[in-house]
Design a protein around this motif. Structure first.
Motif, PDB file in Angstrom:
ATOM      1  N   GLY A  39       0.781  -1.226   0.000  1.00  0.00           N
ATOM      2  CA  GLY A  39       0.000   0.000   0.000  1.00  0.00           C
ATOM      3  C   GLY A  39       0.811   1.273   0.000  1.00  0.00           C
ATOM      4  N   VAL A  40       2.134   1.182   0.040  1.00  0.00           N
ATOM      5  CA  VAL A  40       2.985   2.365   0.041  1.00  0.00           C
ATOM      6  C   VAL A  40       2.952   3.023  -1.338  1.00  0.00           C
ATOM      7  CG1 VAL A  40       5.374   3.176   0.229  1.00  0.00           C
ATOM      8  CG2 VAL A  40       4.475   1.509   1.860  1.00  0.00           C
ATOM      9  N   THR A  41       2.760   4.353  -1.365  1.00  0.00           N
ATOM     10  CA  THR A  41       2.707   5.092  -2.621  1.00  0.00           C
ATOM     11  C   THR A  41       3.936   5.966  -2.842  1.00  0.00           C
ATOM     12  OG1 THR A  41       1.636   7.048  -1.677  1.00  0.00           O
ATOM     13  CG2 THR A  41       0.205   5.228  -2.384  1.00  0.00           C
ATOM     14  N   ARG A  42       4.677   6.278  -1.758  1.00  0.00           N
ATOM     15  CA  ARG A  42       5.807   7.209  -1.789  1.00  0.00           C
ATOM     16  C   ARG A  42       5.381   8.636  -2.105  1.00  0.00           C
ATOM     17  NH1 ARG A  42       9.112   5.363  -6.281  1.00  0.00           N
ATOM     18  NH2 ARG A  42      10.349   7.205  -5.732  1.00  0.00           N
ATOM     19  N   ARG A  43       4.081   8.916  -2.113  1.00  0.00           N
ATOM     20  CA  ARG A  43       3.604  10.248  -2.465  1.00  0.00           C
ATOM     21  C   ARG A  43       2.797  10.929  -1.348  1.00  0.00           C
ATOM     22  NH1 ARG A  43       5.837  13.046  -5.963  1.00  0.00           N
ATOM     23  NH2 ARG A  43       3.937  14.261  -6.179  1.00  0.00           N
ATOM     24  N   ASP A  44       2.326  10.171  -0.375  1.00  0.00           N
ATOM     25  CA  ASP A  44       1.461  10.772   0.640  1.00  0.00           C
ATOM     26  C   ASP A  44       2.208  11.845   1.431  1.00  0.00           C
ATOM     27  OD1 ASP A  44      -0.535   9.156  -0.192  1.00  0.00           O
ATOM     28  OD2 ASP A  44      -0.670   7.954   1.631  1.00  0.00           O
ATOM     29  N   VAL A  45       1.473  12.865   1.814  1.00  0.00           N
ATOM     30  CA  VAL A  45       2.059  14.040   2.456  1.00  0.00           C
ATOM     31  C   VAL A  45       2.674  13.662   3.805  1.00  0.00           C
ATOM     32  CG1 VAL A  45       1.533  16.314   3.452  1.00  0.00           C
ATOM     33  CG2 VAL A  45       0.476  15.610   1.289  1.00  0.00           C
ATOM     34  N   GLY A  46       3.875  14.230   4.059  1.00  0.00           N
ATOM     35  CA  GLY A  46       4.538  14.007   5.338  1.00  0.00           C
ATOM     36  C   GLY A  46       4.923  12.572   5.579  1.00  0.00           C
ATOM     37  N   GLY A  47       5.119  11.798   4.517  1.00  0.00           N
ATOM     38  CA  GLY A  47       5.429  10.381   4.686  1.00  0.00           C
ATOM     39  C   GLY A  47       4.243   9.576   5.165  1.00  0.00           C
ATOM     40  N   GLY A  48       3.026  10.072   4.870  1.00  0.00           N
ATOM     41  CA  GLY A  48       1.804   9.374   5.265  1.00  0.00           C
ATOM     42  C   GLY A  48       1.190   9.867   6.553  1.00  0.00           C
ATOM     43  N   LEU A  49       1.655  11.022   7.067  1.00  0.00           N
ATOM     44  CA  LEU A  49       1.134  11.572   8.320  1.00  0.00           C
ATOM     45  C   LEU A  49       0.085  12.662   8.115  1.00  0.00           C
ATOM     46  CD1 LEU A  49       4.439  11.541  10.339  1.00  0.00           C
ATOM     47  CD2 LEU A  49       2.283  10.577  11.156  1.00  0.00           C
ATOM     48  N   MET A  50      -0.215  12.999   6.866  1.00  0.00           N
ATOM     49  CA  MET A  50      -1.278  13.967   6.578  1.00  0.00           C
ATOM     50  C   MET A  50      -2.078  13.493   5.380  1.00  0.00           C
ATOM     51  SD  MET A  50       0.040  17.892   7.138  1.00  0.00           S
ATOM     52  CE  MET A  50      -1.638  18.560   7.077  1.00  0.00           C
ATOM     53  N   GLN A  51      -3.384  13.715   5.430  1.00  0.00           N
ATOM     54  CA  GLN A  51      -4.266  13.469   4.306  1.00  0.00           C
ATOM     55  C   GLN A  51      -5.208  14.651   4.142  1.00  0.00           C
ATOM     56  OE1 GLN A  51      -6.051   9.510   5.084  1.00  0.00           O
ATOM     57  NE2 GLN A  51      -4.721   8.777   3.461  1.00  0.00           N
ATOM     58  N   LYS A  52      -5.712  14.803   2.949  1.00  0.00           N
ATOM     59  CA  LYS A  52      -6.629  15.913   2.687  1.00  0.00           C
ATOM     60  C   LYS A  52      -7.870  15.775   3.565  1.00  0.00           C
ATOM     61  CE  LYS A  52      -9.310  18.137  -0.967  1.00  0.00           C
ATOM     62  NZ  LYS A  52      -9.678  18.120  -2.401  1.00  0.00           N
ATOM     63  N   GLN A  53      -8.263  16.865   4.205  1.00  0.00           N
ATOM     64  CA  GLN A  53      -9.450  16.894   5.055  1.00  0.00           C
ATOM     65  C   GLN A  53     -10.348  18.049   4.627  1.00  0.00           C
ATOM     66  OE1 GLN A  53      -9.785  14.483   7.166  1.00  0.00           O
ATOM     67  NE2 GLN A  53      -7.685  13.721   7.272  1.00  0.00           N
ATOM     68  N   ASP A  54     -11.656  17.835   4.691  1.00  0.00           N
ATOM     69  CA  ASP A  54     -12.552  18.966   4.465  1.00  0.00           C
ATOM     70  C   ASP A  54     -13.763  18.941   5.391  1.00  0.00           C
ATOM     71  OD1 ASP A  54     -13.861  16.892   3.301  1.00  0.00           O
ATOM     72  OD2 ASP A  54     -13.974  17.764   1.293  1.00  0.00           O
ATOM     73  N   ALA A  55     -13.705  18.135   6.442  1.00  0.00           N
ATOM     74  CA  ALA A  55     -14.738  18.213   7.472  1.00  0.00           C
ATOM     75  C   ALA A  55     -14.580  19.515   8.240  1.00  0.00           C
ATOM     76  CB  ALA A  55     -14.625  17.029   8.431  1.00  0.00           C
ATOM     77  N   ALA A  56     -15.692  20.045   8.718  1.00  0.00           N
ATOM     78  CA  ALA A  56     -15.671  21.334   9.409  1.00  0.00           C
ATOM     79  C   ALA A  56     -15.325  21.149  10.880  1.00  0.00           C
ATOM     80  CB  ALA A  56     -17.013  22.033   9.250  1.00  0.00           C
ATOM     81  N   PHE A 104      13.179  17.857  -2.615  1.00  0.00           N
ATOM     82  CA  PHE A 104      14.612  17.696  -2.376  1.00  0.00           C
ATOM     83  C   PHE A 104      15.039  16.224  -2.336  1.00  0.00           C
ATOM     84  CE2 PHE A 104      13.536  21.658   0.091  1.00  0.00           C
ATOM     85  CZ  PHE A 104      13.949  22.538  -0.895  1.00  0.00           C
ATOM     86  N   TYR A 105      14.917  15.564  -3.441  1.00  0.00           N
ATOM     87  CA  TYR A 105      15.382  14.185  -3.550  1.00  0.00           C
ATOM     88  C   TYR A 105      14.604  13.230  -2.635  1.00  0.00           C
ATOM     89  CZ  TYR A 105      19.267  16.719  -5.670  1.00  0.00           C
ATOM     90  OH  TYR A 105      20.024  17.547  -6.456  1.00  0.00           O
ATOM     91  N   HIS A 106      13.302  13.219  -2.800  1.00  0.00           N
ATOM     92  CA  HIS A 106      12.432  12.219  -2.172  1.00  0.00           C
ATOM     93  C   HIS A 106      12.217  12.416  -0.677  1.00  0.00           C
ATOM     94  CE1 HIS A 106      13.157  10.205  -5.979  1.00  0.00           C
ATOM     95  NE2 HIS A 106      14.454  10.175  -5.709  1.00  0.00           N
ATOM     96  N   ILE A 107      12.477  13.596  -0.163  1.00  0.00           N
ATOM     97  CA  ILE A 107      12.275  13.877   1.265  1.00  0.00           C
ATOM     98  C   ILE A 107      10.858  14.397   1.486  1.00  0.00           C
ATOM     99  CG2 ILE A 107      12.952  15.383   3.176  1.00  0.00           C
ATOM    100  CD1 ILE A 107      15.801  15.238   2.119  1.00  0.00           C
ATOM    101  N   ARG A 108      10.190  13.897   2.553  1.00  0.00           N
ATOM    102  CA  ARG A 108       8.844  14.355   2.912  1.00  0.00           C
ATOM    103  C   ARG A 108       8.826  14.701   4.407  1.00  0.00           C
ATOM    104  NH1 ARG A 108       5.118   9.459   0.990  1.00  0.00           N
ATOM    105  NH2 ARG A 108       6.908   8.289   1.773  1.00  0.00           N
ATOM    106  N   PRO A 109       9.007  15.969   4.767  1.00  0.00           N
ATOM    107  CA  PRO A 109       8.975  16.348   6.176  1.00  0.00           C
ATOM    108  C   PRO A 109       7.541  16.529   6.683  1.00  0.00           C
ATOM    109  CG  PRO A 109       9.493  18.256   4.844  1.00  0.00           C
ATOM    110  CD  PRO A 109       9.403  17.086   3.894  1.00  0.00           C
ATOM    111  N   TYR A 110       7.383  16.391   8.000  1.00  0.00           N
ATOM    112  CA  TYR A 110       6.100  16.613   8.672  1.00  0.00           C
ATOM    113  C   TYR A 110       6.386  17.154  10.061  1.00  0.00           C
ATOM    114  CZ  TYR A 110       1.917  15.549  11.429  1.00  0.00           C
ATOM    115  OH  TYR A 110       0.844  15.630  12.273  1.00  0.00           O
ATOM    116  N   ALA A 111       5.559  18.095  10.508  1.00  0.00           N
ATOM    117  CA  ALA A 111       5.693  18.626  11.860  1.00  0.00           C
ATOM    118  C   ALA A 111       4.306  18.897  12.429  1.00  0.00           C
ATOM    119  CB  ALA A 111       6.531  19.900  11.870  1.00  0.00           C
TER     120      ALA A 111
END
Length: 831
Positions: free
Chosen positions: A71-88, A670-677
């Motif tokens: 299931g790894v895509t190598r594209r998810d934000v923050g290495g998989g720690l963020m996903q798009k949200q639109d709930a209020a 920057f060469y496949h790096i995905r930071p998250y904070a």
């Protein structure tokens, strides 16, 4: 509170009126079109998104990238720690990109530890003994946990046993709503938000996956999943998986073992119709984890687990005990001490769980959708302890025999606390979409039956219990009655109706939601112990209207803002109704029930901003809570010398909380790096003076305005992920600030920093093996020894002066300590 309810309820009725008259044109006017009108899929909202079929996955198509077998895509934000949200409302989530890079088998709480507000401590690195968690200072019993749309919390205590839930290889997503539950969330305890877990679907093609792991503390684990692929000419498909893990306990000479199995069957057809069945089976052969006070921790650290260590009182009168369970049953000098009961074999915790859920969706018309989630929850297990021979049955002094023999009053007996639960239920909802409006109505029903007993059985000369399930021979009084430390049956019936409406305006830029949940909960309780203060039969009913309302505005395709308000509740636990334990004369049982507790109520407001760009995602949320009728466990002396005391639950007033959550992450840069904070600031204050002391020394302590216990003022999470398709790795850090363990703020544990590292290599396909990879997970790399979480909170730890001048003696809080450094290596592949 009344104003919030009035506003949200008025808005609900207004939107409901709009819904009735806002039918699309083709519903009233003749049409020459032969094809039905297509209605755009409704965006997620605050109203109801708990069922797996309510989930809207984020799909990102990027040339040259694909998803691997795991299931790894190598594209998810923050290495998989963020996903798009639109709930209020505030929501954070993790995906397979992050889950797969953690040590195989970690429990769900460990996996979400970096999200904003999540304060997680685990006493073992592999997750076999479970974790403890809070969010925004509210612990796991104040949060709702669901898997595939059904509730995981214990129906009696609302506890969550994270080691029992699901194998991480089968988790698709975990979502943390830090502030409030959805309208359709099937929970009676979610004053502090919800955690929703979703399993992966079976694959369309036949195949499978496996992994094997070995690491510190002789941790050994294997996992295998088999996918059937599409069966025949249908979309029917399934997978079946199993895992087995063992690990030497950090806190004793014991070995923890876990056998786990899962299955999921799915079929979908037509335009949005889907049926599924998820089954989870779990059997644990575990040992309990000790909790420690600060004096014991400072003396022994992680403890001495291969010896006999006797307890003693220090100069302050605090009991200092071994922080590990003793590895020797009896004192080698021949003395009999209280530490005899600390032998590790007397603290076993076997448990068996079976969960089944069938979340399904049926599109009845182009505008009307039925979602149905029936479920069944079964659990049976025990938590052991050793206690002295009973001398009374209630208020009646009485002697007895064990296996037909009279035993010494000082002899220890093994008393497993056995809980068996049967819990069927269903969540049903209809969603009507008419033009710009969406109306949802639903009903949650559950009937739970929970039996709790604690018979006494013998202990062998080597300290081994005769029967860890208490099956006998049992201690029997001379009148033929089998002794029980507790003996109760609780039947809980839940009827919850909910209605919600969502109105989209300005070409879907503005979305207004409002809803109302009305919960009716009845506990029919039977306490079979004699001479109880609340009587043999107890009937309690709770009626709670829970309104909610929110507004979301999409400023442009990347930015949105939202504001929301909601009401949530938690009913009293079942054990708060019962007397139990040893009986003292005078005074009664050591645990005393109450039928006067009121539900804990939280009113929360949130206001937030989100940015969802092609490379960067970010969110900031301000939150505010007001709590009333907070639950608190309190002890009181039953005699002048305080040699006997009783514990009971009380409503401990209110709390006001303000704070800010924030998170930011990127797709590969920057060469496949995905930071998250992530970051959280909390200011939580007790708004009532709590009663402290006991006997003649009872007084109200000046706790109003003090910082709330179990609540770190600051938390920071950071993850730096790298994945180029072959080499992958991650560095993560979590900082948790000081946490108070008393309402008087006179004892706390210091803040800490925990750091973990993952390194691995993914090979190209090798024969039938898909993307085989090797991985090394290093946790707590600095080998930081720290107390991670207060679990036994007190009003005061040191002697304090009450508001009426009484000197109130303190009690020592207890804590859960965190796991030391560990290394776990694993190999995995698909096929």
């Amino acid at each position: 509170m009344r104003l919030a309810r009035l506003l949200s309820t008025s808005a609900l009725f207004a939107f409901g009126t709009v819904s009735a008259f806002a039918a699309p044109a083709d519903s009233t006017a003749p049409s020459t079109k032969k094809s039905p009108t297509k209605v755009a899929a409704a965006a997620p909202s605050m109203m109801g998104n708990t069922a797996p079929t309510d989930e809207h996955e984020e799909h990102v198509s990027v040339s040259g990238h694909h998803s691997y077998f795991d299931g790894v895509t190598r594209r998810d934000v923050g290495g998989g720690l963020m996903q798009k949200q639109d709930a209020a409302k505030s929501v954070s989530a993790i995906s397979r990109d992050y889950i797969e890079k953690q040590a195989p088998g970690q429990d769900p709480m460990q996996l979400i530890a970096l999200l904003p507000g999540a304060n997680v401590t685990s006493s073992d690195p592999a997750g076999l003994t479970g974790s403890h968690m809070s969010a925004r200072g509210l612990d796991q019993s104040q949060m709702g946990f669901t898997l595939e749309g059904f509730p995981i919390n214990d129906i009696g205590s609302f506890s969550v046993y994270s080691q029992e839930i699901v194998d991480s290889e089968n988790l698709r997503k975990i979502s943390l709503a830090q502030g409030s539950a959805d309208l359709d969330s099937p929970h009676l305890s979610a004053t502090g938000g919800v955690v929703d877990m979703y399993m992966i679907d079976p694959k369309m093609k036949k195949g499978g996956a496996f992994d094997v792991s070995y690491g510190s503390y002789d941790y050994t684990r294997g996992f295998l999943r088999l996918d059937t692929g599409k069966i025949g000419q249908t979309n029917l498909r399934a997978y079946f998986s199993g895992s087995y893990a063992t690990e030497d306990a950090i806190h004793s000479e014991a070995t923890n073992r876990k056998l786990h199995a899962e299955a999921k069957i799915v079929n979908d057809w037509g335009d949005g119709n889907r049926v599924s069945l998820a089954i989870v089976g779990n059997r644990l052969y575990n040992y309990l984890t000790p909790t420690v006070n600060k004096a014991s921790w400072e003396k022994y650290g992680y403890g001495i687990k291969d010896q006999y260590v006797a307890s003693y009182k220090n100069a302050d009168g605090v009991t200092v005990s071994n922080t590990a369970f003793n590895g020797v049953y009896k004192d080698p000098t021949g003395k009999t001490t209280s530490a005899d009961s600390s032998y590790y074999k007397l603290h076993q915790n076997p448990f068996t769980n079976i969960y089944a859920s069938a979340p399904s969706t049926f599109k009845l018309t182009d505008h009307l959708v039925l979602t149905e989630t029936p479920y069944f929850w079964y659990g049976s297990g025990s938590g052991g302890g050793a206690y002295s021979t009973p001398t009374s049955w209630g208020a009646t002094s009485m002697s007895g025999t064990l296996d037909g023999k009279t035993i010494s009053k000082s002899a220890l007996l093994y008393e497993p606390s056995i809980t068996t639960t049967y819990r069927p239920g269903a969540v049903t909802k209809l969603t009507l979409t008419t033009g710009a409006n969406r109306l949802m109505v639903g009903y949650w029903f559950e009937y739970a039956k929970q039996s709790q007993t604690a018979p006494a059985t013998g202990i062998g000369a080597d300290g081994t219990p005769w029967d860890i399930w208490g099956g006998g021979p049992n201690y029997v009084f001379n009148d033929g009655t089998t002794y029980q430390y507790r003996q109760s049956l609780t039947q809980t019936r839940t009827h919850t109706m909910f209605i919600g409406d969502s109105l989209s305006l300005l070409h879907n830029k503005l979305t207004i939601d409002a809803g109302l949940k009305y919960a009716i909960v009845t506990r029919d309780a039977h306490n079979m112990l004699p001479d109880t203060s609340t009587g043999p039969y107890i009937n309690k009913s709770y009626y709670e209207p829970l309104p909610t309302a929110s507004i979301r505005y999409q400023i442009n395709p990347e930015m949105q803002v939202f504001v929301s308000g909601s009401t949530n509740f938690r009913i009293p636990t079942n054990y708060s109704l019962y007397d139990a334990g040893a009986y003292y004369k005078p005074g009664g049982y050591s645990t005393q029930g109450s039928t006067n507790l009121q539900p804990e109520i939280s009113i929360s407001e949130e206001a937030g901003w989100r940015y969802t760009g092609p490379t960067v995602m970010a969110s900031v949320t301000y939150f505010h809570y007001n709590f009333t009728n907070r639950f608190f466990s309190q002890s009181e002396c039953l005699n002048e010398s305080c040699s006997n005391y009783a514990t009971g639950s009380i409503n401990a007033g209110g709390q006001s909380t303000n704070g800010v959550d924030a998170e930011i992450g990127t797709r590969p840069i920057f060469y496949h790096i995905r930071p998250y904070a992530s970051f959280e600031y909390v200011d939580a204050r007790t708004t009532s003076n709590l009663r402290g002391g006991s006997g003649k020394n009872i007084d109200y302590l000046p706790t109003s305005g003090k910082f709330a216990p179990e609540t770190p003022k600051y938390q920071v999470g950071f993850n730096l992920d790298y994945d180029d398709g072959n080499i992958f790795g991650a560095y993560k850090l979590k900082y948790v600030a000081k946490q108070y363990s008393t309402f008087m703020n006179d004892e706390s544990i210091p803040g800490y920093v925990k750091m973990d590292i993952t390194v691995g290599y993914r090979f190209k396909n090798l024969g039938i093996l898909q993307a085989p990879n090797v991985k090394l997970n290093l946790t707590n790399i600095a080998n930081k020894q720290y107390l991670g979480f207060p679990v036994g909170i007190q009003t005061n730890a040191t002697t304090q002066r009450g508001i009426f001048g009484t000197s109130v003696k303190g009690s020592a809080p207890t804590y859960m300590y965190a796991a030391p450094f560990a290394a776990i290596g694993s190999v995995s592949a698909g096929f």
